[in-house]
Design a protein around this motif. Structure first.
Motif, PDB file in Angstrom:
ATOM      1  N   PHE A  98      48.654  48.526  34.832  1.00 51.15           N
ATOM      2  CA  PHE A  98      48.042  47.876  35.748  1.00 51.15           C
ATOM      3  C   PHE A  98      48.536  46.439  36.001  1.00 51.15           C
ATOM      4  N   ALA A  99      48.296  45.767  36.979  1.00 49.81           N
ATOM      5  CA  ALA A  99      48.800  44.453  37.263  1.00 49.81           C
ATOM      6  C   ALA A  99      47.440  43.584  37.877  1.00 49.81           C
ATOM      7  N   ILE A 100      47.008  42.397  37.295  1.00 49.73           N
ATOM      8  CA  ILE A 100      45.954  41.776  38.023  1.00 49.73           C
ATOM      9  C   ILE A 100      46.576  40.395  38.262  1.00 49.73           C
ATOM     10  N   PHE A 101      46.547  40.057  39.632  1.00 49.71           N
ATOM     11  CA  PHE A 101      46.933  38.741  40.146  1.00 49.71           C
ATOM     12  C   PHE A 101      45.912  37.745  40.519  1.00 49.71           C
ATOM     13  N   SER A 102      46.319  36.546  40.476  1.00 49.91           N
ATOM     14  CA  SER A 102      45.578  35.295  40.789  1.00 49.91           C
ATOM     15  C   SER A 102      45.783  34.741  42.004  1.00 49.91           C
ATOM     16  N   LEU A 103      44.903  34.552  42.825  1.00 46.66           N
ATOM     17  CA  LEU A 103      45.124  33.842  44.194  1.00 46.66           C
ATOM     18  C   LEU A 103      45.213  32.303  43.984  1.00 46.66           C
ATOM     19  N   ALA A 104      44.895  31.708  42.560  1.00 46.73           N
ATOM     20  CA  ALA A 104      45.241  30.379  42.612  1.00 46.73           C
ATOM     21  C   ALA A 104      46.397  29.994  42.059  1.00 46.73           C
ATOM     22  N   THR A 105      46.931  30.633  41.453  1.00 46.84           N
ATOM     23  CA  THR A 105      48.249  30.657  40.513  1.00 46.84           C
ATOM     24  C   THR A 105      49.362  31.352  40.731  1.00 46.84           C
ATOM     25  N   THR A 106      50.600  31.119  40.194  1.00 45.44           N
ATOM     26  CA  THR A 106      51.556  32.222  40.233  1.00 45.44           C
ATOM     27  C   THR A 106      51.551  33.226  38.987  1.00 45.44           C
ATOM     28  N   ALA A 107      50.442  33.241  38.157  1.00 48.84           N
ATOM     29  CA  ALA A 107      50.174  33.899  36.930  1.00 48.84           C
ATOM     30  C   ALA A 107      49.684  35.252  37.377  1.00 48.84           C
ATOM     31  N   TYR A 108      50.011  36.239  36.716  1.00 48.95           N
ATOM     32  CA  TYR A 108      49.321  37.576  36.557  1.00 48.95           C
ATOM     33  C   TYR A 108      49.610  38.020  35.217  1.00 48.95           C
ATOM     34  N   TYR A 109      48.849  39.142  34.908  1.00 51.77           N
ATOM     35  CA  TYR A 109      48.540  39.848  33.786  1.00 51.77           C
ATOM     36  C   TYR A 109      49.085  41.447  34.064  1.00 51.77           C
ATOM     37  N   TYR A 110      49.857  42.188  33.146  1.00 51.87           N
ATOM     38  CA  TYR A 110      49.738  43.473  33.238  1.00 51.87           C
ATOM     39  C   TYR A 110      49.521  44.140  31.978  1.00 51.87           C
ATOM     40  N   SER A 111      49.086  45.354  32.303  1.00 55.12           N
ATOM     41  CA  SER A 111      48.798  46.012  30.719  1.00 55.12           C
ATOM     42  C   SER A 111      48.890  47.663  31.128  1.00 55.12           C
ATOM     43  N   GLU A 112      49.086  48.520  30.043  1.00 56.51           N
ATOM     44  CA  GLU A 112      49.156  50.081  30.073  1.00 56.51           C
ATOM     45  C   GLU A 112      47.819  50.500  29.600  1.00 56.51           C
ATOM     46  N   ASP A 113      47.189  49.906  28.798  1.00 57.46           N
ATOM     47  CA  ASP A 113      46.001  50.337  28.081  1.00 57.46           C
ATOM     48  C   ASP A 113      44.692  49.553  28.405  1.00 57.46           C
ATOM     49  N   LEU A 114      44.632  48.667  29.266  1.00 58.04           N
ATOM     50  CA  LEU A 114      43.519  47.733  29.892  1.00 58.04           C
ATOM     51  C   LEU A 114      42.944  46.820  28.368  1.00 58.04           C
ATOM     52  N   ILE A 115      43.627  46.830  27.396  1.00 55.83           N
ATOM     53  CA  ILE A 115      43.185  45.979  26.259  1.00 55.83           C
ATOM     54  C   ILE A 115      44.367  45.170  25.903  1.00 55.83           C
ATOM     55  N   SER A 116      45.339  45.324  25.729  1.00 59.31           N
ATOM     56  CA  SER A 116      46.377  44.244  25.596  1.00 59.31           C
ATOM     57  C   SER A 116      47.114  43.939  26.805  1.00 59.31           C
ATOM     58  N   TRP A 117      47.376  42.842  27.219  1.00 61.64           N
ATOM     59  CA  TRP A 117      47.741  42.237  28.358  1.00 61.64           C
ATOM     60  C   TRP A 117      48.879  41.298  28.158  1.00 61.64           C
ATOM     61  N   THR A 118      50.075  41.419  29.053  1.00 66.19           N
ATOM     62  CA  THR A 118      51.133  40.521  28.796  1.00 66.19           C
ATOM     63  C   THR A 118      51.226  39.706  30.232  1.00 66.19           C
ATOM     64  N   SER A 119      51.604  38.442  29.890  1.00 64.75           N
ATOM     65  CA  SER A 119      51.623  37.689  31.064  1.00 64.75           C
ATOM     66  C   SER A 119      53.054  37.426  31.944  1.00 64.75           C
ATOM     67  N   GLY A 120      53.023  37.227  33.289  1.00 66.20           N
ATOM     68  CA  GLY A 120      54.042  37.237  33.990  1.00 66.20           C
ATOM     69  C   GLY A 120      53.812  36.223  35.228  1.00 66.20           C
ATOM     70  N   THR A 121      54.833  35.652  35.693  1.00 66.00           N
ATOM     71  CA  THR A 121      54.913  34.828  36.715  1.00 66.00           C
ATOM     72  C   THR A 121      55.498  35.444  37.974  1.00 66.00           C
ATOM     73  N   ALA A 122      54.583  35.217  38.928  1.00 66.38           N
ATOM     74  CA  ALA A 122      54.767  35.856  40.336  1.00 66.38           C
ATOM     75  C   ALA A 122      55.909  34.739  41.050  1.00 66.38           C
TER      76      ALA A 122
END
Length: 136
Positions: free
Chosen positions: A95-119
């Motif tokens: 899963f990935a969740i994206f921000s409307l305000a920044t280039t940041a996003y997070y992704y996760s396989e288990d919905l517990i541990s999240w890794t940051s990314g940059t769009a």
């Protein structure tokens, strides 16, 4: 299988309408304790519905997402940081969740541990073709 919609509310209770046939609709409710907006785009994968939430009001707790296995009963989870999270997608068992305000996003396989990314640009809206994350 079901249809799910999200709505903006100013009463502190989020209503998430769902339907089995697209004609007859029912409401599930999410109590947040303050005024909030449920994400604009959410995702389904690995047996979970996932959608970001943005709180408004005094607390500005903008690191929340909702998850559900049936699209009716929802529980909240936390992202590592706050932003205007508005979009979720699913690809390659993540899963990935994206921000409307920044280039940041997070992704996760288990919905517990999240890794940051940059769009590559702001605002990032996440999409998926089922194999990879796409941006617009």
């Amino acid at each position: 299988d079901r249809f799910i919609l999200s709505t903006l509310t100013n009463s502190g209770s989020g209503i998430i309408p769902y339907s089995y046939d697209g004609v007859n609709w029912f409401n599930s409710y999410v109590q947040a304790g303050s005024t909030f907006q449920i994400g604009l785009r959410y995702a389904y994968g690995s047996g979970y519905y996932v959608l970001p939430m943005t709180y408004y009001g005094a607390s500005l707790s903008n690191n929340i997402f909702l998850q559900s296995t049936d699209g009716i009963n929802w529980t909240s989870g936390a992202l590592p940081s706050s932003s205007f999270w508005t979009s979720a997608t699913y690809a390659n068992n993540k899963f990935a969740i994206f921000s409307l305000a920044t280039t940041a996003y997070y992704y996760s396989e288990d919905l517990i541990s999240w890794t940051s990314g940059t769009a590559p640009f702001t605002p990032a809206k996440g999409y998926s073709d089922g194999n990879k994350f796409l941006y617009s």
